[in-house]
Design a protein around this motif. Structure first.
Motif: not given
Length: 184
Positions: A67-83
């Motif tokens: 779950l920690a790995a899925r959580l990190e990947n989901a956040v990484r995919e959505r983090w700072q889209p404009r940047v």
């Protein structure tokens, strides 16, 4: 994805201006805000809605490894889209990308030249046109083989053919990739 697609994602993540949230609670809060609700986050992560609510309130703090790995990947995919988009646009219009790879390069060339493939370590700056093609192909869901073909064409034209100044009939094959790192 494949090795080249992962390298593009890794290079994009290097452009972030703020670090990812560290705790499970802050990651869940970010996802709940981004996905506009706990039900969507629960479906995304494959857990119950109540589990998501417990992480948001702080009742649960340490997720299982999967779950920690899925959580990190989901956040990484959505983090700072404009940047992320701004960095890709800059690379595709003015900056280009730098590709560093150790891979096997084989050639199809004129008679009398060597076409034996061999491992080479290459660090080469590719013009913005190739960066734009790579990003467009990745966004369109291109396969790893298609991404490799674009990178091979870029290396062929810039590194091996020296922008058309030599080796006119040369075709390059980009195989057996040991590693690829991109920077933009």
């Amino acid at each position: 994805m494949g090795i080249l697609g992962d390298s593009i994602d890794k290079a994009t993540a290097a452009t972030f201006t703020r670090p990812l949230p560290k705790s499970a609670q802050s990651r869940m809060r970010f996802l709940v805000k981004h996905e506009k609700g706990t039900r969507a986050v629960a479906a995304l992560l494959g857990v119950s809605q109540r589990t998501v609510e417990r992480y948001v309130t702080g009742q649960l703090k340490h997720p299982r490894k999967d779950l920690a790995a899925r959580l990190e990947n989901a956040v990484r995919e959505r983090w700072q889209p404009r940047v992320r988009d701004r960095a890709k646009k800059r690379a595709a219009t003015t900056g280009g990308i730098v590709i560093e790879t150790r891979a096997r390069f084989g050639f199809t060339a004129a008679p009398g030249s060597t076409d034996d493939s061999r491992i080479r370590l290459i660090t080469q700056s590719l013009p913005p046109a190739y960066a734009a093609r790579l990003f467009a192909a990745q966004d369109a869901g291109a396969t790893e083989q298609q991404l490799r073909a674009i990178a091979a064409e870029g290396l062929q034209e810039i590194y091996f053919k020296d922008r058309g100044r030599r080796a006119q009939g040369l075709n390059v094959e980009f195989t057996d990739i040991d590693y690829v790192e991109l920077e933009f």
